[in-house]
Structure formats: C-alpha cells, structure tokens
Scaffold this active site. Structure first.
Site, PDB file in Angstrom:
ATOM      1  N   ASP A 194      -3.787 -18.120   0.445  1.00  0.00           N
ATOM      2  CA  ASP A 194      -5.237 -18.899  -0.587  1.00  0.00           C
ATOM      3  C   ASP A 194      -5.882 -19.288   0.885  1.00  0.00           C
ATOM      4  OD1 ASP A 194      -2.110 -20.184   0.067  1.00  0.00           O
ATOM      5  OD2 ASP A 194      -2.826 -20.560  -2.006  1.00  0.00           O
TER       6      ASP A 194
ATOM      7  N   ASP B  54     -12.964  -7.807   3.984  1.00  0.00           N
ATOM      8  CA  ASP B  54     -13.899  -7.781   3.632  1.00  0.00           C
ATOM      9  C   ASP B  54     -14.814  -9.165   3.566  1.00  0.00           C
ATOM     10  OD1 ASP B  54     -13.699  -4.731   3.326  1.00  0.00           O
ATOM     11  OD2 ASP B  54     -14.534  -5.818   0.720  1.00  0.00           O
TER      12      ASP B  54
ATOM     13  N   LYS C  75       2.208 -15.232   2.731  1.00  0.00           N
ATOM     14  CA  LYS C  75       2.382 -16.029   1.081  1.00  0.00           C
ATOM     15  C   LYS C  75       3.822 -16.144   1.752  1.00  0.00           C
ATOM     16  CE  LYS C  75       1.173 -17.349  -2.394  1.00  0.00           C
ATOM     17  NZ  LYS C  75       0.025 -18.579  -2.338  1.00  0.00           N
TER      18      LYS C  75
ATOM     19  N   TYR D  37       0.920  -1.298   0.135  1.00  0.00           N
ATOM     20  CA  TYR D  37      -0.009   0.284   0.250  1.00  0.00           C
ATOM     21  C   TYR D  37       0.831   1.071   0.119  1.00  0.00           C
ATOM     22  CZ  TYR D  37      -4.622  -1.642   0.440  1.00  0.00           C
ATOM     23  OH  TYR D  37      -6.076  -1.797   0.096  1.00  0.00           O
TER      24      TYR D  37
ATOM     25  N   ASP E  63      -6.857  -5.727   4.239  1.00  0.00           N
ATOM     26  CA  ASP E  63      -8.043  -5.729   3.162  1.00  0.00           C
ATOM     27  C   ASP E  63      -9.006  -6.631   2.404  1.00  0.00           C
ATOM     28  OD1 ASP E  63      -8.953  -3.635   2.001  1.00  0.00           O
ATOM     29  OD2 ASP E  63      -8.188  -4.300  -0.051  1.00  0.00           O
TER      30      ASP E  63
HETATM   31  C1  IPM Z   1     -10.717  -0.640   3.815  1.00  0.00           C
HETATM   32  C2  IPM Z   1     -11.136   0.288   2.910  1.00  0.00           C
HETATM   33  C3  IPM Z   1      -9.761   0.753   2.177  1.00  0.00           C
HETATM   34  C4  IPM Z   1      -8.665   0.230   2.218  1.00  0.00           C
HETATM   35  C5  IPM Z   1      -9.768   1.807   0.500  1.00  0.00           C
HETATM   36  C6  IPM Z   1     -10.665   2.654   0.914  1.00  0.00           C
HETATM   37  C7  IPM Z   1      -8.301   2.771   0.680  1.00  0.00           C
HETATM   38  O1  IPM Z   1     -10.894  -0.403   1.656  1.00  0.00           O
HETATM   39  O2  IPM Z   1     -10.533   0.152   4.984  1.00  0.00           O
HETATM   40  O3  IPM Z   1     -10.559  -1.511   3.803  1.00  0.00           O
HETATM   41  O4  IPM Z   1      -7.875  -0.498   0.847  1.00  0.00           O
HETATM   42  O5  IPM Z   1      -7.727   0.246   2.822  1.00  0.00           O
HETATM   43 MG    MG Z   2     -11.278  -2.224   2.387  1.00  0.00          MG
END
Ligand code: IPM
Ligand code: MG
Length: 356
Positions: free
Chosen positions: A222, A250, A190, A135, A246
């Site tokens: 993975d 999710d 990884k 990042y 990240d």
């Molecule tokens: C998160 C979001 C951010 C990230 C974006 C909006 C930059 O997806 O907080 O998970 O990738 O960290």
């Molecule tokens: Mg995110």
C-alpha cells in the site's frame, strides 16, 4: 534463430506487423513463424492456446507476443478465455521473471498526468514474479463454505502461496538486475498481514547476503502504491509477487502518461523469453490504424538484448524510436498540440526510416 510471432487479438496484429517489419529491416537472418493465440486461437481451433501454438512457442528461441482479449470472448468459461493463453504460456514455459520498465522519454514529459518535476527523467524497473502467487495457487474455486461466520453459504476462494525456490530465483534476478543499474532494490510485500509475504521478506533478506553491494529496502504494497505517485523517481528496481506486480506495474506505466510506449520481457531460467507490450488488446480501437506500435517495437528490442544476444541491434531500434519522437511524430495516445499525428503504419515506417 527462430522467433515465434503470436499477434493475438484486438490491436495485436497491427502492432506486431510493424515490429516484424523492424526486425526484417535489421539485416539479420531470423526465422519467423506466426501462430494464432487468444481469441483468435479459440476461433480457429477451439482453444486460446492451441497445441500447435504452444509447440511453436516451446521450440522457438524467443516469442514476440501482441495482446489477447476481445469482448466477444468475455462470456466464455474461464478455461477458454483469451487470457488463458498468456497465463498458460507463462506457466508452461516457466517464464517466472517479468521485467516491466517504466521510462519517461523527455519528449513525452507533457503526456503524464503527474507534474513534470515529479516524473521527468523517470527510469524504474518493476520485476514481477510471474508464475506463482494467488494467480496459480491451488485450491481455488466456488464451494459451500466449510467453516467460519458464513458456513454453509456459497463462497469464492483462491490460494496465495509461494515456495522458497520461487522466491529465491526471482530475488536473484532482481539483485543481479539492480547490480547492472543503480544498485538499489525495493522488495514490495504485505508482511504485516500475510504469512506468504512475511516468508517472502525473510527469503529476500537471506538472498541479499549474496549481494552486499545492492541496497535493499522492504516496503508494504500500500505504501509502495502511494510512493509510486508521490515520488516515483526514488525507486530504481522494484521486485514483488505476481498480483502486487500486476497492479503496481499498471500504475507505474501510467506515470509515463503512455502505456502505449512500454515494452516487457518475461524470462525463464535460461533467458528464453516472451516479449510483449505492457498494454492490452484495446479491442475498441482495433483496425482503426491508431494504435501505438512503439511498445511492441521496443519489446522486439528487449528480445534482441535478452534472448537473442544482439544488444547492438537493440540499441539501434531504441535509438530509432527516440529519433522519431524527436521528429515530433505521435500516435493518437501520445499526441499533443505542436506535434504531428501519425497512424500505426506511419509510425512503423518512420522507425524503419530512422533505422536506415
Ligand atoms: C498483465 C495482464 C494479465 C495479468 C492478464 C491479461 C491475465 O493484466 O499481463 O498484466 O493479470 O497478468
Ligand atoms: Mg496487468
């Protein structure tokens, strides 16, 4: 105690409003100051993280953040896009430890796309390193390839790197957090392919020597993605790098069926933190009064617990949220037949009532 309130874009302002109402109802003396951020910052001051907003965030004891991003800013050059606000705050404030709980409230068991027996009672915590990795790694950009099979062609490139200090400090946070839970930590990497993550594994293994009471397991990313949907309850605390975190967070959020329920904390070395819902700015539903304010309200609870030393008030808020769920109140995102659909502000009001 001073709290910086940064509503941002999309549904940010409407969900933050509900969380601020809750904070005001606690009977505590908080100083709250609001500033623009993200697309709203760009619109007002030509930058997603205006100087005054950064200054406020630096001075405050904690930051309550809504969400950033809206379609109208998608065409801006990267450095002016709304996402730079949250990336800039993380980096400039040294918020390296991101805590993302994924908890399935029993009342919402039907909201998950997974079978109830796979997810019922789910309570896991992802700890994502937040200021390093690909990042932020330099160099990055688009250039003429200097070598390789496609030498001379245009190529895009980023740099994955982790310094030993960065890995050690997030590992300490992870082990200490695991000690307060079920004492099981899974470090996701990884190491079979990436040098950066073989190094990560070696350092985490070394830090483990200081925490013999915690069971440490290493897992490739993975496989971790697969196990998260196969048998998510086998995890307790997961620690991983910025990019894997990240993606996995999710996936973990969706196990609960409702990303609209999940708070998050991003902490520095002294537990100063930025608190935000795990979901984004959802510009498609902004202003319609249908957004779920509970993730933001629960983020305010995390803020009270981790940065403001008010664990009892945090408990009060969390109890109030459970109570409104028990009453069958649901915003659109978690609505099922047999429950009562309420608006953003009605949900906020219900939490206030449950607090009283
Ligand atoms: C998160 C979001 C951010 C990230 C974006 C909006 C930059 O997806 O907080 O998970 O990738 O960290
Ligand atoms: Mg995110």
């Amino acid at each position: 105690m001073k709290i910086a309130i940064l509503p941002g874009d999309g549904i940010g302002p409407e969900i933050i409003e509900q969380a601020v109402n809750v904070l005001n109802a606690l009977g505590e003396k908080f100083e709250m100051e609001t500033a623009v951020v993200g697309g709203a910052g760009y619109a007002a001051h030509g930058h997603p993280l205006p100087d005054a907003t950064l200054k406020l965030a630096q001075e405050a004891d904690a930051i309550l953040f809504g969400a950033v991003g809206d379609y109208q800013y998608d065409a801006l050059e990267r450095s002016l896009r709304p996402e730079q606000a949250i990336l800039g705050l993380r980096k400039k404030l040294g918020l390296f430890a991101n805590l993302r709980p994924a908890i399935l409230y029993p009342e919402l068991a039907g909201a998950s796309t997974l079978k109830p027996e796979v997810v019922s009672g789910l309570d896991i915590l992802i700890i994502r390193e937040l200021t390093g990795d690909i990042y932020f790694g330099q160099p990055r950009g688009v250039r003429t390839a200097p070598d390789g099979a496609f030498k001379g062609e245009r190529e895009g490139f980023d740099t994955m790197r982790y310094a030993e200090t960065e890995i050690r400090r997030i590992a300490h946070v992870a082990f200490q957090t695991a000690q307060k839970r079920d004492k099981r930590l899974t470090s996701v990497d990884k190491a079979n392919v990436l040098e950066t993550f073989q190094f990560w594994r070696d350092i985490v293994t070394d830090v483990h020597k200081e925490y013999p009471d915690v069971a440490l397991e290493h897992m490739y990313v993975d496989n971790a993605a697969m196990q998260l949907v196969r048998a998510p309850k086998k995890f307790d605390v997961i620690v991983t790098g910025n990019m894997f975190g990240d993606i996995l967070s999710d996936a973990a959020a969706m196990l609960t069926g409702s990303i609209g329920m999940l708070p998050s904390a991003s902490l520095d070395a002294n537990n100063k933190g930025l608190y935000e819902p795990s979901h984004g700015s959802a510009p498609d539903i902004a202003g319609k009064g249908i957004a779920n304010p509970l993730a933001t309200i629960l983020s305010a609870a995390m803020m009270l617990r981790y940065s403001l030393n008010k664990a009892e008030q945090a408990d009060r808020i969390e109890t109030a949220v459970k109570k409104v769920l028990g009453q069958g109140l649901r915003t659109t995102d978690i609505h099922e037949s047999g429950t009562t659909k309420v608006s953003t502000s009605e949900m906020g009001q219900a939490v206030l009532k449950a607090l009283a």
